[in-house]
Design a protein around this motif. Structure first.
Motif, PDB file in Angstrom:
ATOM      1  N   LYS A 131       0.695  -1.147   0.045  1.00 24.76           N
ATOM      2  CA  LYS A 131      -0.248   0.044   0.078  1.00 24.76           C
ATOM      3  C   LYS A 131       0.999   1.211   0.023  1.00 24.76           C
ATOM      4  CE  LYS A 131      -4.021  -2.202   2.251  1.00 24.76           C
ATOM      5  NZ  LYS A 131      -4.749  -1.760   3.528  1.00 24.76           N
ATOM      6  N   LEU A 132       1.880   1.181   0.489  1.00 25.17           N
ATOM      7  CA  LEU A 132       2.867   2.393   0.862  1.00 25.17           C
ATOM      8  C   LEU A 132       3.446   2.563  -0.462  1.00 25.17           C
ATOM      9  CD1 LEU A 132       4.278   1.855   4.147  1.00 25.17           C
ATOM     10  CD2 LEU A 132       2.539   3.547   3.492  1.00 25.17           C
ATOM     11  N   LEU A 133       4.099   1.490  -1.124  1.00 22.61           N
ATOM     12  CA  LEU A 133       5.260   1.573  -2.246  1.00 22.61           C
ATOM     13  C   LEU A 133       4.516   1.283  -3.560  1.00 22.61           C
ATOM     14  CD1 LEU A 133       8.460   0.563  -0.492  1.00 22.61           C
ATOM     15  CD2 LEU A 133       7.505   2.582  -1.045  1.00 22.61           C
ATOM     16  N   GLY A 134       3.595   0.215  -3.406  1.00 17.98           N
ATOM     17  CA  GLY A 134       2.986  -0.477  -4.495  1.00 17.98           C
ATOM     18  C   GLY A 134       3.543  -1.841  -4.789  1.00 17.98           C
ATOM     19  N   ARG A 135       2.786  -2.662  -5.276  1.00 21.37           N
ATOM     20  CA  ARG A 135       3.232  -4.236  -5.534  1.00 21.37           C
ATOM     21  C   ARG A 135       4.788  -4.402  -6.116  1.00 21.37           C
ATOM     22  NH1 ARG A 135      -0.133  -8.988  -6.199  1.00 21.37           N
ATOM     23  NH2 ARG A 135      -1.944  -7.369  -6.223  1.00 21.37           N
ATOM     24  N   ARG A 136       5.366  -3.864  -6.929  1.00 26.29           N
ATOM     25  CA  ARG A 136       6.777  -4.016  -7.757  1.00 26.29           C
ATOM     26  C   ARG A 136       7.670  -3.386  -6.673  1.00 26.29           C
ATOM     27  NH1 ARG A 136       5.023  -8.216 -10.407  1.00 26.29           N
ATOM     28  NH2 ARG A 136       4.105  -7.576 -12.349  1.00 26.29           N
ATOM     29  N   ARG A 137       7.366  -2.149  -6.302  1.00 26.33           N
ATOM     30  CA  ARG A 137       8.561  -1.374  -5.587  1.00 26.33           C
ATOM     31  C   ARG A 137       8.656  -2.150  -4.437  1.00 26.33           C
ATOM     32  NH1 ARG A 137       6.689   3.957  -4.441  1.00 26.33           N
ATOM     33  NH2 ARG A 137       8.824   4.512  -3.742  1.00 26.33           N
ATOM     34  N   SER A 138       7.522  -2.543  -3.606  1.00 29.43           N
ATOM     35  CA  SER A 138       7.564  -3.374  -2.258  1.00 29.43           C
ATOM     36  C   SER A 138       8.626  -4.506  -2.196  1.00 29.43           C
ATOM     37  CB  SER A 138       6.483  -3.575  -1.824  1.00 29.43           C
ATOM     38  OG  SER A 138       5.665  -4.409  -2.390  1.00 29.43           O
ATOM     39  N   TRP A 139       8.316  -5.344  -3.402  1.00 27.45           N
ATOM     40  CA  TRP A 139       8.980  -6.644  -3.737  1.00 27.45           C
ATOM     41  C   TRP A 139      10.333  -6.355  -3.890  1.00 27.45           C
ATOM     42  CZ3 TRP A 139       8.249 -11.483  -2.187  1.00 27.45           C
ATOM     43  CH2 TRP A 139       7.244 -11.941  -2.047  1.00 27.45           C
ATOM     44  N   ILE A 140      10.705  -5.387  -4.589  1.00 27.22           N
ATOM     45  CA  ILE A 140      12.097  -4.874  -4.937  1.00 27.22           C
ATOM     46  C   ILE A 140      12.868  -4.586  -3.634  1.00 27.22           C
ATOM     47  CG2 ILE A 140      13.616  -3.341  -6.066  1.00 27.22           C
ATOM     48  CD1 ILE A 140      11.641  -3.035  -8.319  1.00 27.22           C
ATOM     49  N   LEU A 141      12.149  -3.664  -2.912  1.00 25.46           N
ATOM     50  CA  LEU A 141      12.901  -3.015  -1.630  1.00 25.46           C
ATOM     51  C   LEU A 141      13.025  -4.330  -0.640  1.00 25.46           C
ATOM     52  CD1 LEU A 141      13.739  -0.829   0.093  1.00 25.46           C
ATOM     53  CD2 LEU A 141      11.401  -0.722   0.993  1.00 25.46           C
ATOM     54  N   VAL A 142      12.188  -5.260  -0.412  1.00 28.95           N
ATOM     55  CA  VAL A 142      12.552  -6.421   0.473  1.00 28.95           C
ATOM     56  C   VAL A 142      13.485  -7.206   0.059  1.00 28.95           C
ATOM     57  CG1 VAL A 142      11.387  -8.671   1.335  1.00 28.95           C
ATOM     58  CG2 VAL A 142      10.087  -6.375   1.393  1.00 28.95           C
ATOM     59  N   SER A 143      13.772  -7.383  -1.433  1.00 28.46           N
ATOM     60  CA  SER A 143      14.685  -8.442  -1.813  1.00 28.46           C
ATOM     61  C   SER A 143      16.100  -7.565  -1.674  1.00 28.46           C
ATOM     62  CB  SER A 143      14.544  -8.594  -3.135  1.00 28.46           C
ATOM     63  OG  SER A 143      14.428  -7.530  -3.959  1.00 28.46           O
ATOM     64  N   GLN A 144      16.009  -6.240  -1.763  1.00 26.20           N
ATOM     65  CA  GLN A 144      17.364  -5.640  -1.548  1.00 26.20           C
ATOM     66  C   GLN A 144      17.975  -5.664  -0.032  1.00 26.20           C
ATOM     67  OE1 GLN A 144      16.250  -1.567  -3.301  1.00 26.20           O
ATOM     68  NE2 GLN A 144      16.994  -2.270  -5.097  1.00 26.20           N
ATOM     69  N   VAL A 180      11.566  -9.045 -10.153  1.00 28.11           N
ATOM     70  CA  VAL A 180      10.437  -7.750 -10.009  1.00 28.11           C
ATOM     71  C   VAL A 180      11.199  -6.823 -10.890  1.00 28.11           C
ATOM     72  CG1 VAL A 180       9.053  -6.670  -8.432  1.00 28.11           C
ATOM     73  CG2 VAL A 180      10.325  -8.646  -7.501  1.00 28.11           C
ATOM     74  N   ILE A 181      12.325  -6.737 -11.076  1.00 24.77           N
ATOM     75  CA  ILE A 181      12.799  -5.587 -11.897  1.00 24.77           C
ATOM     76  C   ILE A 181      12.541  -5.903 -13.293  1.00 24.77           C
ATOM     77  CG2 ILE A 181      14.983  -4.609 -12.559  1.00 24.77           C
ATOM     78  CD1 ILE A 181      16.271  -4.586  -9.901  1.00 24.77           C
ATOM     79  N   ASP A 182      12.581  -7.237 -13.562  1.00 23.78           N
ATOM     80  CA  ASP A 182      12.192  -7.889 -15.049  1.00 23.78           C
ATOM     81  C   ASP A 182      10.862  -7.267 -15.318  1.00 23.78           C
ATOM     82  OD1 ASP A 182      14.814  -8.612 -16.028  1.00 23.78           O
ATOM     83  OD2 ASP A 182      14.241 -10.580 -14.910  1.00 23.78           O
ATOM     84  N   ALA A 183       9.935  -7.535 -14.339  1.00 20.97           N
ATOM     85  CA  ALA A 183       8.586  -7.293 -14.408  1.00 20.97           C
ATOM     86  C   ALA A 183       8.289  -5.973 -14.651  1.00 20.97           C
ATOM     87  CB  ALA A 183       7.862  -7.785 -13.226  1.00 20.97           C
ATOM     88  N   TYR A 184       8.993  -5.075 -13.957  1.00 18.33           N
ATOM     89  CA  TYR A 184       9.029  -3.402 -13.573  1.00 18.33           C
ATOM     90  C   TYR A 184       9.352  -2.937 -15.139  1.00 18.33           C
ATOM     91  CZ  TYR A 184       9.752   1.374 -12.132  1.00 18.33           C
ATOM     92  OH  TYR A 184       9.659   2.638 -11.768  1.00 18.33           O
ATOM     93  N   ARG A 185      10.446  -3.336 -15.639  1.00 20.26           N
ATOM     94  CA  ARG A 185      10.850  -2.903 -17.006  1.00 20.26           C
ATOM     95  C   ARG A 185       9.800  -3.129 -18.201  1.00 20.26           C
ATOM     96  NH1 ARG A 185      12.931  -6.108 -20.662  1.00 20.26           N
ATOM     97  NH2 ARG A 185      13.419  -7.973 -19.032  1.00 20.26           N
ATOM     98  N   ILE A 186       9.332  -4.383 -17.990  1.00 20.74           N
ATOM     99  CA  ILE A 186       8.377  -4.756 -19.278  1.00 20.74           C
ATOM    100  C   ILE A 186       7.110  -3.926 -19.061  1.00 20.74           C
ATOM    101  CG2 ILE A 186       7.105  -6.710 -20.014  1.00 20.74           C
ATOM    102  CD1 ILE A 186       9.073  -8.672 -19.285  1.00 20.74           C
ATOM    103  N   GLU A 187       6.749  -3.698 -17.817  1.00 23.31           N
ATOM    104  CA  GLU A 187       5.584  -2.763 -17.767  1.00 23.31           C
ATOM    105  C   GLU A 187       5.801  -1.331 -17.858  1.00 23.31           C
ATOM    106  OE1 GLU A 187       4.201  -3.851 -13.675  1.00 23.31           O
ATOM    107  OE2 GLU A 187       3.505  -5.739 -14.451  1.00 23.31           O
ATOM    108  N   LEU A 188       6.966  -1.054 -17.786  1.00 23.35           N
ATOM    109  CA  LEU A 188       7.287   0.328 -17.991  1.00 23.35           C
ATOM    110  C   LEU A 188       7.225   1.082 -19.242  1.00 23.35           C
ATOM    111  CD1 LEU A 188       9.034   2.737 -16.298  1.00 23.35           C
ATOM    112  CD2 LEU A 188      10.954   1.643 -16.682  1.00 23.35           C
ATOM    113  N   ALA A 189       7.510   0.211 -20.414  1.00 21.12           N
ATOM    114  CA  ALA A 189       7.404   0.851 -21.699  1.00 21.12           C
ATOM    115  C   ALA A 189       7.063  -0.216 -22.631  1.00 21.12           C
ATOM    116  CB  ALA A 189       9.196   1.227 -21.847  1.00 21.12           C
ATOM    117  N   PRO A 190       6.813   0.398 -23.842  1.00 20.64           N
ATOM    118  CA  PRO A 190       6.069  -0.617 -24.923  1.00 20.64           C
ATOM    119  C   PRO A 190       7.332  -1.543 -25.279  1.00 20.64           C
ATOM    120  CG  PRO A 190       6.198   1.488 -25.795  1.00 20.64           C
ATOM    121  CD  PRO A 190       6.459   1.687 -24.322  1.00 20.64           C
TER     122      PRO A 190
END
Length: 538
Positions: free
Chosen positions: A94-107, A148-158
């Motif tokens: 809820k604070l960061l969003g689904r993708r960013r929250s998983w990236i942060l926890v993994s880091q 998560v970064i791969d999913a973020y990248r694919i959703e980031l641009a066409p």
């Protein structure tokens, strides 16, 4: 059944050299550069930097190369990728969003894993076991970050911009590898550890500094925005998520118990081929056990069949629906495309050391100049993917990736020669960077936006599974044969990939994802100090 492409294939759209190069200035490309840097830090702390640490600590070469199996999490990340895609993290989502929250926890887990490894001196068998546990945890955490970064990248641009984002991601990734590779070697030397005089404190301090460098990734994750995805998610109760995690956890426990104990039943052998076959059986039985446990738990009702199917099976079924029987050809290409350079790369640092080069020589040539060449190759690959047909660019990358391994045979006849070292390293890394950028764009084009994290994780896991398992035996192959034979072998196993590329190019149209661009309203996740809305063209 053949693939249906409602939009023109990616290969049909050509750009001028100027517009292709200008795309690298897009702010989304800069975001991927920073995230790529965070993703590039952990990998060498499992592979080459760790291998030199272990060698200086007196660990046998065959054991050192087997530590590469700690990174098998990269090859099996498709197993828990559905959980990453489906399960929102409490509070953080809820604070960061689904993708960013998983990236942060993994880091955060990556940082803890590196600190754990730094706290262990691997000079005894007990400590070596603890080091292996830390390395496995680092591989798992880093693989999760990649998901998560791969999913973020694919959703980031066409799709049309994916080759640029993949090239920038690769550039950032390699910059991270410079820090974790050359940087780690410089630091270990600076703090006083050499092959002749091993110092645990030097390597401990080096790994603690690497953990601190991961702070760059944490800051980046906190500054960027969550991408707007058109992915349709089922609304589930919290208990459904908890049950999914429980099924995964119990299956993993079963895998670990069988993997830890089943090996004792296998006979010992000095044969490289039999050893590889025994370990393949070892791994297969462990995976089969985990699968049986998971299926059994679903059947007894720990998790609803519908929920389990939509989480783990539907992303795979979607891929086969789109490509039919030809999906098997695509999977074969994905699984073998990088085999030549990955297998050769596992033992590369030990090879350089055996050729009489110092850590400083290796750092300068391989970890600095070599990585710069990978970055240059990545940019070239990104441009080629926009200018050439996708499969033509794939063919160029595959030919260069296997052919450049032959230069290392030349190096064996000129040991300690810096000229031949730089020749081999520059050519090999330029080819690797080009092949990697083109291949990432190829995988992104195959991925459905409805299952970005899961399908890309499956593809990238398959990409490294066989090469890493085979690479774990690279030290044993060299011990039983020699380096010229080994590098000739890595060249030969790259030749069948050329046939696979030809067949895919002839029989399958590689186009956009299965949705039109109008259906994919991508966000432009700018830094949080701006409220600029996404542009209509994005």
């Amino acid at each position: 059944m053949t693939a249906v492409n409602p939009v023109p294939p990616v290969d049909a759209e050509k750009k001028s050299w100027g517009s292709a190069a200008k795309a690298y200035l897009d702010r989304r490309a800069i975001i991927m550069l920073l995230l790529g840097f965070a993703a590039g830090i952990p990998i060498l702390l499992i592979f080459s930097s760790l291998s030199l640490w272990l060698r200086e600590a007196g660990v046998d070469r065959s054991v050192v190369t087997m530590f590469s199996w700690a990174a098998l999490g990269y090859s099996f990340k498709f197993i828990w990728a559905p959980l990453v895609d489906a399960v929102p993290l409490p509070i953080l989502a809820k604070l960061l969003g689904r993708r960013r929250s998983w990236i942060l926890v993994s880091q955060v887990l990556i940082i803890l894993s590196i600190c754990m490894m730094a706290s262990v001196n691997p000079i005894t068998s007990d400590n070596l076991t603890l080091m292996a546990i830390g390395a496995v945890l680092l591989g798992f955490s880093s693989a999760t970050q990649d998901i998560v970064i791969d999913a973020y990248r694919i959703e980031l641009a066409p799709t049309s911009l994916q080759s640029v984002l993949s090239a920038m991601y690769t550039a950032g990734y390699r910059l991270g590898m410079i820090v974790a590779g050359a940087g780690a070697l410089y630091l270990a030397d600076f703090f006083g550890s050499t092959e002749a005089a091993y110092s645990y404190e030097a390597w401990r301090n080096t790994y603690f500094i690497m953990a601190a460098v991961m702070g760059v990734g944490v800051v980046t994750t906190l500054m960027i925005r969550e991408p707007i995805s058109n992915q349709v998610r089922e609304v589930r109760q919290s208990s459904d998520y908890a049950r999914l995690v429980a099924v995964f956890a119990l299956a993993v426990i079963g895998f670990v118990m069988v993997f830890a104990n089943f090996g004792a039943w296998l006979p010992e052998t000095e044969s490289v081929l039999l050893g590889f076959l025994f370990e393949t059986v070892h791994l297969a039985v462990s995976l089969a056990t985990a699968l049986i446990i998971g299926v059994a738990l679903v059947k007894v009702g720990l998790v609803q069949k519908k929920v389990a199917y939509s989480t783990w099976i539907e992303p795979i079924a979607d891929f086969f629906r789109r490509y039919g029987k030809k999906a098997l050809l695509l999977l074969a290409l994905i699984g073998l495309y990088r085999v030549s350079d990955i297998v050769a790369g596992v033992i590369s640092n030990v090879f350089y050391q055996d050729m009489g080069f110092s850590k400083t020589d290796i750092a300068n040539a391989v970890k600095l100049v070599g990585v710069v060449m990978v970055i240059a190759g990545g940019f070239l690959g990104g441009i080629l993917a926009q200018k050439m047909r996708m499969m033509q660019a794939m063919m160029v990358g595959a030919i260069l990736a296997c052919a450049t391994n032959l230069l290392f045979i030349l190096l064996t006849y000129h040991p300690a020669s810096l000229s031949y070292l730089y020749l081999a390293v520059i050519a090999d890394n330029l080819a690797a960077g080009l092949a990697s950028a083109v291949f990432i764009a190829f995988l992104s084009a195959l991925t459905s936006i409805r299952f970005t994290a899961v399908q890309y994780a499956i593809f990238s896991s398959l990409m490294t599974l066989f090469p890493k398992v085979l690479g774990g035996y690279s030290g044993t192959i060299v011990d039983n044969m020699d380096y010229p034979f080994f590098f000739a072998f890595t060249f030969a196993i790259g030749l069948p990939i050329l046939v696979l590329i030809y067949l895919v190019d002839k029989h399958i149209v590689i186009g956009s994802n299965d949705e039109t661009e109008d259906d994919l309203t991508r966000a432009n996740p700018l830094l949080t100090d701006t409220n600029e809305p996404p542009r209509a063209s994005e």
